[in-house]
Design an enzyme around this catalytic site. Structure first.
Site, PDB file in Angstrom:
ATOM      1  N   ASP A  15      -8.660  57.670  23.355  1.00  0.00           N
ATOM      2  CA  ASP A  15      -7.364  57.289  24.502  1.00  0.00           C
ATOM      3  C   ASP A  15      -7.235  58.804  25.130  1.00  0.00           C
ATOM      4  O   ASP A  15      -7.766  59.701  24.947  1.00  0.00           O
ATOM      5  CB  ASP A  15      -6.303  56.543  23.618  1.00  0.00           C
ATOM      6  N   HIS A  16      -5.977  58.780  25.855  1.00  0.00           N
ATOM      7  CA  HIS A  16      -5.482  59.772  26.500  1.00  0.00           C
ATOM      8  C   HIS A  16      -4.801  60.959  25.789  1.00  0.00           C
ATOM      9  O   HIS A  16      -4.605  61.918  26.137  1.00  0.00           O
ATOM     10  CB  HIS A  16      -4.369  59.412  27.549  1.00  0.00           C
ATOM     11  N   CYS A  21      -7.840  59.507  18.911  1.00  0.00           N
ATOM     12  CA  CYS A  21      -6.375  59.328  19.733  1.00  0.00           C
ATOM     13  C   CYS A  21      -5.516  60.468  19.176  1.00  0.00           C
ATOM     14  O   CYS A  21      -6.198  61.516  18.736  1.00  0.00           O
ATOM     15  CB  CYS A  21      -5.902  57.996  19.434  1.00  0.00           C
ATOM     16  N   GLY A  22      -4.300  60.273  19.501  1.00  0.00           N
ATOM     17  CA  GLY A  22      -3.340  61.334  19.341  1.00  0.00           C
ATOM     18  C   GLY A  22      -3.456  61.777  18.079  1.00  0.00           C
ATOM     19  O   GLY A  22      -3.685  63.260  17.624  1.00  0.00           O
ATOM     20  N   HIS A  31     -19.049  58.765  -0.602  1.00  0.00           N
ATOM     21  CA  HIS A  31     -18.593  57.626  -1.459  1.00  0.00           C
ATOM     22  C   HIS A  31     -17.956  56.281  -0.745  1.00  0.00           C
ATOM     23  O   HIS A  31     -18.198  55.204  -1.352  1.00  0.00           O
ATOM     24  CB  HIS A  31     -17.128  58.241  -2.505  1.00  0.00           C
ATOM     25  N   ASN A  32     -17.608  56.571   0.517  1.00  0.00           N
ATOM     26  CA  ASN A  32     -17.087  55.221   1.419  1.00  0.00           C
ATOM     27  C   ASN A  32     -18.259  54.759   2.252  1.00  0.00           C
ATOM     28  O   ASN A  32     -17.804  53.555   2.637  1.00  0.00           O
ATOM     29  CB  ASN A  32     -15.707  55.425   1.968  1.00  0.00           C
ATOM     30  N   ARG A  75      -4.052  65.569  18.661  1.00  0.00           N
ATOM     31  CA  ARG A  75      -2.825  66.286  18.541  1.00  0.00           C
ATOM     32  C   ARG A  75      -2.426  66.939  17.329  1.00  0.00           C
ATOM     33  O   ARG A  75      -1.452  67.316  16.995  1.00  0.00           O
ATOM     34  CB  ARG A  75      -1.636  65.461  19.070  1.00  0.00           C
ATOM     35  N   ARG A 102     -22.089  53.436  -8.470  1.00  0.00           N
ATOM     36  CA  ARG A 102     -20.913  52.670  -8.668  1.00  0.00           C
ATOM     37  C   ARG A 102     -20.008  52.633  -7.252  1.00  0.00           C
ATOM     38  O   ARG A 102     -19.331  51.911  -6.958  1.00  0.00           O
ATOM     39  CB  ARG A 102     -20.005  53.708  -9.638  1.00  0.00           C
ATOM     40  N   HIS A 103     -20.537  53.546  -6.447  1.00  0.00           N
ATOM     41  CA  HIS A 103     -19.770  53.688  -4.952  1.00  0.00           C
ATOM     42  C   HIS A 103     -20.269  52.256  -4.083  1.00  0.00           C
ATOM     43  O   HIS A 103     -19.302  51.802  -3.468  1.00  0.00           O
ATOM     44  CB  HIS A 103     -20.057  55.046  -4.322  1.00  0.00           C
ATOM     45  N   ARG A 134     -17.827  49.601  -5.109  1.00  0.00           N
ATOM     46  CA  ARG A 134     -16.635  49.683  -4.409  1.00  0.00           C
ATOM     47  C   ARG A 134     -16.593  49.253  -3.133  1.00  0.00           C
ATOM     48  O   ARG A 134     -15.350  48.982  -2.653  1.00  0.00           O
ATOM     49  CB  ARG A 134     -15.876  51.383  -4.826  1.00  0.00           C
TER      50      ARG A 134
HETATM   51  C1  RB5 Z   1      -0.662  57.766  22.406  1.00  0.00           C
HETATM   52  O1  RB5 Z   1       0.708  58.189  22.862  1.00  0.00           O
HETATM   53  C2  RB5 Z   1      -0.847  57.805  20.841  1.00  0.00           C
HETATM   54  O2  RB5 Z   1       0.350  56.895  20.249  1.00  0.00           O
HETATM   55  C3  RB5 Z   1      -1.756  57.508  20.236  1.00  0.00           C
HETATM   56  O3  RB5 Z   1      -2.842  58.552  20.911  1.00  0.00           O
HETATM   57  C4  RB5 Z   1      -2.257  57.530  19.051  1.00  0.00           C
HETATM   58  O4  RB5 Z   1      -1.655  58.827  18.305  1.00  0.00           O
HETATM   59  C5  RB5 Z   1      -1.743  56.437  18.203  1.00  0.00           C
HETATM   60  O5  RB5 Z   1      -1.848  56.513  16.829  1.00  0.00           O
END
Ligand code: RB5
Length: 147
Positions: free
Chosen positions: A9-10, A66-67, A99-100, A110, A133-134, A137
Site C-alpha cells: 500500500d501507500h 504496508c506501513g 518452522h512455520n 514505517r 514435528r513442525h 504443527r
Molecule cells: C495506512 O495508513 C496504514 O494503516 C497501513 O499502511 C498499515 O500500517 C496498516 O496496518
C-alpha cells in the site's frame, strides 16, 4: 526462473521498490502489483490481489508491505491456504520458513528494523522447512481455517 508476487500500500512504496530490486538481483522473476506511488489504497485490497495472483500457481512465495506490515499480513492470513509471517528480524524470518513454512512474508515501510530488510528476506529465502514435528504443527494451524 522462480517467481514471486509483491504488493504494497501507500505506506510502503519505498521498501517495496527496495525489495523488488533485491529480489530481481537475486534472480527472481517478480510480479509487482503496486502501488508504486503514494496514492492511498486499502491494504486488504492489495493483500487479496496478491493472494489471488499467487493462487494462479507457479509462485515460490509472496511479499506484502504496508506501513507496519500488520494490516496487510492480517488480511492475507484470512485467506485460505495462506500463512503470512511478519518477522521482527532475520532470526524470525529464518524461523518463519524452517518452522512455520510460510508462503507469504510481510514488512512495514514505517518500521525501523534492527536488521536490513534485504537480510531478513535472504534469511527467509535461504532457509528450508524442517518438517517433522513442525509439519504436524503447520497442519494444526491450517486445520483452524474457518473456525
Ligand atoms: C495506512 O495508513 C496504514 O494503516 C497501513 O499502511 C498499515 O500500517 C496498516 O496496518
Amino acid at each position: 526462473m522462480a517467481r514471486i508476487v509483491l504488493a504494497n500500500d501507500h505506506g510502503a512504496v519505498e521498501i517495496a521498490a527496495l525489495i523488488k530490486d533485491h529480489l530481481q538481483k537475486r534472480g527472481f522473476d517478480v510480479t509487482y502489483l503496486g502501488v508504486g506511488s503514494p496514492e492511498s489504497v486499502d491494504y486488504p485490497d492489495k493483500a487479496e490481489e496478491a493472494v489471488n495472483e499467487f493462487r494462479k500457481g507457479g509462485y515460490e512465495f509472496g511479499v506484502l508491505c504496508c506501513g507496519t506490515g500488520i494490516g496487510i499480513s492480517l488480511a492475507a492470513n484470512k485467506m485460505n491456504g495462506i500463512r503470512c509471517a511478519l518477522p521482527q528480524n532475520s532470526y524470525a524470518a529464518k524461523m518463519s520458513r524452517e518452522h512455520n513454512n510460510v508462503n507469504f512474508i510481510a514488512f512495514g515501510g514505517r518500521i525501523e528494523y534492527q536488521d536490513k530488510i534485504e537480510d531478513m528476506l535472504d534469511a527467509y529465502i535461504d532457509s528450508t522447512f524442517q518438517g517433522g514435528r513442525h509439519e504436524r504443527r503447520v497442519e494444526k494451524i491450517m486445520s483452524l481455517e474457518g473456525r
